[in-house]
Design a protein around this motif. Structure first.
Motif, PDB file in Angstrom:
ATOM      1  N   SER A 102       0.824  -1.217   0.000  1.00 54.65           N
ATOM      2  CA  SER A 102       0.000   0.000   0.000  1.00 54.65           C
ATOM      3  C   SER A 102       0.853   1.260   0.000  1.00 54.65           C
ATOM      4  N   LEU A 148       0.618  -0.564  -7.360  1.00 55.63           N
ATOM      5  CA  LEU A 148       0.373   0.872  -7.482  1.00 55.63           C
ATOM      6  C   LEU A 148       1.285   1.487  -8.532  1.00 55.63           C
ATOM      7  N   LYS A 199      -3.569   9.113   0.293  1.00 60.38           N
ATOM      8  CA  LYS A 199      -3.166   7.711   0.191  1.00 60.38           C
ATOM      9  C   LYS A 199      -3.813   6.862   1.270  1.00 60.38           C
ATOM     10  N   ARG A 211      -4.789   4.312  -1.250  1.00 61.62           N
ATOM     11  CA  ARG A 211      -4.135   3.014  -1.173  1.00 61.62           C
ATOM     12  C   ARG A 211      -4.609   2.206   0.035  1.00 61.62           C
ATOM     13  N   GLU A 269      -7.869   0.964  -6.662  1.00 59.84           N
ATOM     14  CA  GLU A 269      -6.479   1.295  -6.317  1.00 59.84           C
ATOM     15  C   GLU A 269      -6.142   0.950  -4.867  1.00 59.84           C
TER      16      GLU A 269
END
Length: 942
Positions: free
Chosen positions: A150, A181, A883, A906, A929
């Motif tokens: 992540s 990612l 994120k 993430r 994502e």
């Protein structure tokens, strides 16, 4: 015997006369401070980097602006040895834009060819700080995925040699499995052009030479040439052909000859400039080696080839190894001990840039360094007949050398079984070994060993045969399972250093008292010092001493150790009956003790102990740099500790070298020591001082607590109300240069006012009954603000003055707050925001209006709420760089649909949101994502 001695003396006389006839002279070793002033030459890291600014910008731009859909960017920095690849990679690695763009970073020196499986395992260790549980490729990739899945990461692989296309193709595929990612990056520094030409790597960066002007700028900063030498210096620089390593080495060397024109001319006219390029670099490094001041320094440097390339070298350990080999001797003229001479040699090598990347402790003293790989190559070539380092399996041919480092990778047979059959063991002086050692292995074959390092070996018992190593000077048994040392260790009369760090509780046998040459005894609690340790009168290092009433464990044992230095921790002070008994430790006479800790094992609730008298008798010497006092039960410190001065025959002398003071659980003390006469004090920790109400009792309200303090931590100070007698609690009253102020569990601190200009960088307030922070407009350098568990706080002051500095803001569990602080939307550098849950009387989370202005840089957001709040602020959808989103304690029932559009996300975690179940989340649209999704304690995606 008398005839033998007479014959030996005659032979010495014959050799001396022969040397005179050949016009050989004794080498004169000048004191290091005369020929190589240690205090005047800046360390390598203090020099500015020249000529690589554009290179740095281009690589930073490439890494932070990845092409659309590009998941992994690999950028090799390619160039010959000494061109500055590693230096450039460090500049990129520490670039602020890189620090902000990548969530995690790691640096790994590769140096030798390794299998992809091994490389992946090393990468995991670099990021996680621990080894993988299993070395199989599948498991390592799984572990890496858990760690990096992540994250947007940056990895630097320094000094890579493998150039096979299949190798890099396999490596890239593995790293793509680790993280799905976009935007992660890998920098590779290498001399191999084929790595840069690899079809799987699109962004090779070939590093060119520096210009002559850039090299001259570097050279001038290092060599400080006189105007009369400038023309010679420029010619030398031009001959370096743009290689910064050569400029650095020669500049550092010639600095020590900046009045010797002959030396400058000899370098200018040297034949090394006629050698081909690769050979020229090593020839110039050899020239620098040849110009070291004496043969002893050269031998000391040569021995460093036994260390693994690119690994940190610890100064203290290195000096002890040099000493064990007999390379260091007491300097009778300057009254310097062997350790001091060794430190001078170390500094000479730093000053000549042969040791680089120096690391310093909190006192500014060097404790470690590295060598450039080309310097290491040179040393290997010069010492290969005496020194070897091998990674071996079961079948191994041991080279005939004096100094050997072995790492065994397979354990079917012990290398010791092979070594005992090899005649080279009879002359071996150094053995570094890491591997498995059988219980019945004997050491009797290693008769000439001076150094034995078995740290990190699979060893739970030291063989009795250790006592037969009569020449042993250095023994390291750290990181082993040893519990008891054999009695035979008492036969090691020449042993100088014994290390037992990170070992299990170890008992020292009574025979330890025989180690009359022992200078450094290094271990960690709960190991207890040997009984009758006072008989070891050569000791310079003793990690700790636990006072007892039994004969041989009383405090007077320390009094016999006149040469003790470094750090000493004294425990169980309640076993001392009087000041007169404490004085017998003679701490005042130990001029080389720089860190002193004194501990009582428990606090004296009844007040029956004589702690004040005991501490009075433990007055240190003036050179002490760190002082820690724990569980002192007196109502006031003795006079020396209160004044932070020591009493001499005529007056009081300040402890002017103190850098750090820590006072723990001195519950009865009403006042803390006076700090205003300590010009170097930087760190102060006060904890559990229940009766202190004010930090300073000075009547001068303009005078701060300390003129130099940079970090102040206050923990569990039940009665503390104010910093000084001044009207308000302002950091200006603590120190004009204070950078960190951390306040934990100080219930009577109710008001802060930071309206005056002050350079504070970090402010943490936790577990206090703080009612008001009247202003923080003066804290224009504040980077981190954390206010937690302050239930009486009514508001946070306006943050407009922190718009260009604040990076982390946390306001948590302040239940009377009803809104966000004013100006939070203007914080142009804010990276992390933790806030909530605010007043329970509110019907919903306060408005986040304006938070869209943080959209380009806020990467982590955590909101705390109440279970009657059924929604989270929709303004979050404007955070394009987010994120990680963490929601805690809300009563949300459905997954917010707008979360689907957060393409940067993430990690999404909903904690303690009991109305939100797994099924409702699966029916919602979780962003593709997001690699990690957690609902309460259930992991939905990972």
């Amino acid at each position: 015997m008398g005839h033998k001695i007479e014959n030996i003396n005659k032979e010495f006389s014959r050799i001396y006369e022969l040397a005179k006839n050949l016009q050989l002279q004794d080498e004169k070793v000048e004191p290091a401070e005369n020929s190589h002033p240690s205090g005047t030459v800046p360390y390598l890291d203090e020099f500015k980097i020249v000529g690589r600014e554009n290179d740095e910008l281009r690589i930073v731009e490439r890494l932070t602006n990845s092409r659309e859909g590009e998941r992994l960017t690999i950028v090799p920095i390619v160039g010959m040895g000494g061109i500055g690849k590693t230096t450039l990679a460090k500049s990129v690695y520490n670039n602020p834009k890189i620090e902000q763009h990548f969530t995690v970073r790691a640096w790994l020196c590769v140096s030798v060819k390794v299998k992809v499986d091994t490389l992946l395992a090393d990468i995991y260790e670099s990021f996680a700080g621990k080894k993988v549980m299993s070395n199989t490729k599948v498991n390592v990739i799984k572990d890496l995925k858990e760690k990096l899945g992540s994250e947007r990461y940056l990895l630097v692989l320094d000094d890579v040699w493998d150039e096979e296309l299949a190798y890099w193709d396999e490596f890239r595929k593995c790293m793509l499995h680790v993280n799905s990612l976009n935007g992660s990056g890998i920098i590779v520094t290498t001399r191999k052009l084929n790595i840069g030409r690899n079809a799987t790597i699109e962004d090779s960066y070939t590093l060119g030479s520096l210009s002559n002007d850039e090299c001259w700028s570097m050279f001038k900063e290092r060599a400080l040439p006189l105007p009369a030498f400038e023309e010679i210096g420029r010619d030398i620089v031009n001959k370096c052909r743009g290689l910064p390593l050569l400029v650095d080495i020669l500049g550092s060397m010639l600095r020590h000859y900046n009045t010797d024109k002959g030396k400058w001319l000899s370098i200018q006219e040297s034949e090394v400039w006629d050698v081909e390029e690769r050979g020229r670099v090593l020839s110039i490094l050899k020239l620098s080696f040849d110009n070291l001041p004496n043969s002893m320094v050269k031998q000391c440097l040569l021995y460093c080839s036994i260390f693994e390339k690119d690994k940190d070298i610890r100064r203290e350990e290195l000096v002890q190894l040099w000493m064990a080999l007999g390379l260091l001797h007491t300097d009778m003229k300057t009254n310097k001990e062997m350790e001091d001479v060794g430190n001078d040699h170390f500094q000479i090598l730093v000053n000549n840039s042969l040791f680089q990347n120096v690391k310093k402790d909190q006192f500014g003293d060097i404790y470690g360094c590295q060598m450039h790989d080309l310097v290491h190559d040179l040393l290997l070539s010069l010492s290969s007949h005496e020194i070897s380092r091998l990674v071996v399996s079961d079948d191994v041919q041991i080279p005939a050398v004096k100094h050997l480092a072995l790492q065994q990778t397979c354990y079917k047979n012990s290398v010791f079984d092979i070594l005992k059959e090899d005649m080279t063991t009879r002359t071996l002086q150094t053995l570094f070994f890491m591997g498995r050692i059988k219980e019945n292995n004997s050491l009797q074959y290693f008769k000439c060993l001076r150094i034995l390092k078995l740290n990190r070996s699979y060893l739970d018992e030291v063989p009795e045969s250790i006592g037969e190593l009569v020449h042993l000077r250095y023994l390291d048994l750290s990181d082993t399972a040893i519990r008891i040392l054999p009695k035979s260790i008492g036969k090691l009369y020449h042993l100088q250093t014994l290390k037992l760090l990170c070992s299990l509780s170890t008992e020292f046998p009574q025979e330890m008292r025989n180690l009359i040459s022992l200078r450094h005894l290094v271990y960690q609690s709960p190991i207890q010092a040997p009984k009758d340790v006072g008989l070891l009168t050569s000791l310079r290092t003793l990690s700790s001493f636990q006072v007892g009433r039994q004969k041989g464990r009383q405090i007077e044992q320390l009094g016999h150790l006149k040469h003790l230095g470094g750090k000493l921790s004294i425990c169980n002070l309640e076993e001392i009956d009087s000041k007169e008994e404490a004085v017998k430790a003679d701490l005042h006479g130990k001029q080389n003790l720089y860190e002193i800790e004194v501990h009582w094992s428990s606090y004296d609730e009844g007040g029956n102990r004589n702690d004040k008298d005991v501490l009075e008798g433990l007055q240190p010497a003036a050179n002490v740099k760190m002082l820690k006092i724990n569980k002192f039960s007196g109502d006031s410190f003795p006079e020396w500790a209160m004044k932070m001065k020591i009493k001499t025959e005529r007056n009081w002398t300040p402890l002017a070298k103190l850098v750090e003071i820590e006072l723990f659980h001195c519950r009865n003390c009403v006042n803390i020591p006076i700090l205003e006469d300590l010009p170097l004090l930087q760190d102060l920790v006060l904890e559990g001082m229940d009766k202190v109400t004010c930090l300073s009792s000075s009547s001068d309200q303009r005078k701060p607590l300390s003129p130099s303090l940079r970090s102040l931590k206050l923990r569990v100070m039940k009665s503390l109300e104010k910093w000084t007698n001044a009207a308000v609690n302002s950091s200006t009253m603590l120190s004009p240069v204070l950078e960190k102020l951390h306040i934990y569990d100080c219930p009577k601190i109710i008001l802060l006012d930071e309206s005056l200009q002050h350079p504070l960088v970090s402010l943490v307030i936790e577990g206090c009954n703080l009612e008001s922070v009247r202003s923080i407009q003066g804290l224009t350098s504040l980077q981190s603000l954390d206010i937690t568990d302050c239930p009486s706080l009514l508001e946070i002051p306006d943050l407009h003055n922190q718009r260009c500095s604040l990076k982390d803001l946390s306001v948590v569990d302040c239940d009377k707050l009803t809104c966000l602080p004013g100006g939070f939307e203007c914080l142009s550098l804010l990276n992390s925001l933790r806030i909530g849950p605010f007043s329970e009387e509110l019907h919903s989370f306060p408005s986040l209006s304006g938070i869209e202005k943080l959209g380009s840089h806020l990467s982590h957001l955590q909101l705390f709420g109440w279970e009657h709040w059924e929604s989270i602020p929709e303004e979050i959808k404007h955070l394009n760089a987010l994120k990680g989103l963490y929601i805690d304690g809300f009563g949300v029932r459905e997954w917010p649909m707008w979360l689907t559009n957060l393409s940067s996300i993430r990690e999404v975690c909903f904690y303690n949101c009991m109305e939100l179940d797994e099924e409702s989340v699966r029916q919602g649209c979780v962003p593709m994502e997001a690699t990690r999704v957690v609902i309460n304690i259930k992991v939905i995606r990972e």
